[in-house]
Design a protein around this motif. Structure first.
Motif, mmCIF file in Angstrom:
data_model
loop_
_atom_site.group_PDB
_atom_site.id
_atom_site.type_symbol
_atom_site.label_atom_id
_atom_site.label_comp_id
_atom_site.label_asym_id
_atom_site.label_seq_id
_atom_site.Cartn_x
_atom_site.Cartn_y
_atom_site.Cartn_z
ATOM 1 N N ALA A 1 -0.760 8.102 12.424
ATOM 2 C CA ALA A 1 -1.325 6.956 13.132
ATOM 3 C C ALA A 1 -2.667 6.558 12.549
ATOM 4 N N ASP A 2 -3.456 7.526 12.125
ATOM 5 C CA ASP A 2 -4.745 7.225 11.514
ATOM 6 C C ASP A 2 -4.567 6.537 10.159
ATOM 7 N N ARG A 3 -3.632 7.023 9.363
ATOM 8 C CA ARG A 3 -3.423 6.473 8.019
ATOM 9 C C ARG A 3 -2.851 5.051 8.083
ATOM 10 N N ALA A 4 -1.901 4.826 8.981
ATOM 11 C CA ALA A 4 -1.245 3.518 9.050
ATOM 12 C C ALA A 4 -1.984 2.544 9.954
ATOM 13 N N GLY A 5 -2.821 3.061 10.864
ATOM 14 C CA GLY A 5 -3.431 2.230 11.890
ATOM 15 C C GLY A 5 -2.623 2.364 13.163
ATOM 16 N N ALA A 6 -3.312 2.411 14.296
ATOM 17 C CA ALA A 6 -2.637 2.689 15.569
ATOM 18 C C ALA A 6 -1.568 1.662 15.895
ATOM 19 N N ARG A 7 -1.887 0.369 15.740
ATOM 20 C CA ARG A 7 -0.918 -0.661 16.116
ATOM 21 C C ARG A 7 0.315 -0.612 15.223
#
Length: 484
Positions: free
Chosen positions: A86-92
């Motif tokens: 989630a941090d690498r891709a972004g939460a949304r």
């Protein structure tokens, strides 16, 4: 460097936080709440649908156990590294990926032509749920910068998940009876569509570099899957059979491999130094035992009410309504009790009450009045709901701030693992005590292998485990009187 930071800070109120982010807050919170709700429902609702699934797909007891555990084990194992994703891709973005996969896997579950394809779809569902859970919290953290507003949003998120988990058996029973067991999974489709629509109204999420521990993740999955397979198949077909021994050997080897990988990895998903903290280790053990008791009991009672008592899915689901109400109200009271008496007494009392709940159900027979069954379920609702909020707060206070996400993910992973292994172990006891299931799910499904003797043995064992973890908590947790 300072000039770059200043320009970003000056731009942030206009482009991110005000007014766009403020308008997006309700959408982010509702999307996070709906996602957590739907993955929580799927943990418990399927238990009530198991007899209908067995009748429709001709599965034995082992097949039914895998329908539950395929979801829970993947949920538990992949949650360890889902936060980094989630941090690498972004939460949304990560949340959208998780919800999209979960929705597609739910459709595959609903259309499954056989027990094997259903189990495979449940694996995909569990993996998606592991991404959804940490990403939903990250979405709330992004939307609410103010600590007070964020605390209220997280509290609402937590209560929503607790209500969904407790109400899952009710919803599963009603949908199975009114429509079909497939409706339990079809319900996720419109919910998933609503969540994806809500995400289009939320603010974009930043990405950050977060190392992935792929070797640790693979060994964790192998260890849990091998252990679950060995326990399930050992109880049905014998502990000395080659596949069972091989699965248990894989579990042991993968466990040692996981330890070796985590010890050498520069950014392990489970820092071994954290486990040497006695507050952390006791909290994890307690979380494991609590979920083993709660989800193991739901698994047993769903079969008891329908297979032994002959109740319909709706009637069996409605038996859990008082339990859901008790869990919800106790969840709200638990933080106040911890504030007044301290966390340790609340954690110990919750486990002791849940252990008592296992013991008072030992006299159950096929002729026990249903009103008495409802009364005997009251301690079950109180025990776990009382302990978990205080236990979570205790764990987070025992680690440095930058380890809070890791500790929370580890606790949730251990809790889900406890529920999965309880289903595996309890099902093997049911089969060993006169069950009629084939062990592979390939017979005609004349029975699920349920026996009162196996149920009583399961309740006694998990009750003793809860007594042991309650004693550990009383001995090793700090004596702080008030919550911080």
């Amino acid at each position: 460097m300072s000039s770059v930071l200043t320009s970003r800070e000056q731009a942030a109120p206009v482009t991110v936080r005000h007014p766009t982010a403020r308008r997006a807050r309700p959408y982010a919170l509702l999307a996070a709440l709906l996602g957590f709700t739907v993955i929580s429902i799927d943990v418990s609702a399927v238990n009530i649908a198991l007899p209908a699934i067995r009748s429709s797909l001709h599965g034995g007891m082992a097949g039914l156990q895998w329908v539950v555990d395929a979801y829970t084990l993947m949920f538990a194992a992949l949650m360890l590294s889902a936060g980094a994703l989630a941090d690498r891709a972004g939460a949304r973005r990560a949340y959208a990926w998780g919800i999209g996969l979960f929705t597609a896997a739910s459709l595959a579950c609903a259309l499954a032509p056989g027990i094997g394809s259903l189990i495979a779809a449940r694996v995909a569902q569990g993996g998606a749920a592991a991404v959804v859970m940490p990403a939903s919290l990250a979405l709330i953290r992004q939307a609410y910068d103010e600590p007070g507003r964020r605390a209220r949003a997280v509290a609402l998120w937590t209560v929503g998940g607790s209500v969904a988990m407790a109400a899952g058996p009710v919803l599963g029973g009603v949908l199975t009876e009114v429509a079909s067991w497939r409706a339990v999974f079809l319900l996720n489709l419109p919910v998933g569509a609503v969540i994806l629509a809500l995400l289009t109204r939320t603010a974009r999420s930043p990405r950050r570099a977060a190392p992935l521990d792929l070797a640790g993740q693979v060994t964790a999955v192998a260890a849990l899957a091998g252990l679950a397979y060995g326990v399930i198949e050992g109880g049905h077909s014998g502990w000395t059979r080659g596949p069972v021994l091989l699965a248990l050997a894989v579990a042991v080897a993968a466990g040692f491999g996981f330890y070796a990988v985590e010890k050498r990895h520069h950014a392990p998903m489970v820092p071994l130094s954290m486990l040497r903290n006695r507050e952390v280790s006791v909290s994890l053990a307690a979380g494991f035992a609590i979920n083993a008791g709660f989800y193991g009991l739901i698994f047993l009672l769903g079969l008891y009410l329908q297979e032994l008592r002959g109740m319909s899915g709706t009637a069996a689901g409605l038996m859990f309504v008082p339990l859901a109400a008790i869990i919800t109200s106790t969840n709200l009271v638990s933080p106040q009790l911890a504030q007044r008496f301290g966390r340790r007494p609340v954690v110990v009392a919750g486990q002791a009450i849940l252990a008592l709940a296992m013991f008072v159900l030992l006299p159950l027979t096929a002729a026990t009045p249903l009103w008495l069954v409802l009364v005997l379920l009251i301690p079950t609702g109180i025990g776990g709901a009382l302990a978990v909020p205080a236990l979570t707060a205790q764990l987070l206070d025992s680690v440095p701030g930058h380890r809070a996400g890791t500790a929370s993910g580890l606790l949730n992973a251990l809790r889900q693992t406890g529920g999965a292994l309880a289903v595996a172990f309890f099902g093997s006891l049911l089969a060993a005590d006169g069950g009629t299931g084939s062990g592979t799910g390939s017979d005609t499904g004349s029975g699920t292998g349920f026996s009162l003797a196996g149920m009583h043995e399961s309740l006694l064992i998990v009750g003793l485990v809860l007594c042991a973890t309650a004693a550990l908590a009383a001995w090793l947790l700090p004596r702080s009187r008030h919550a911080q």
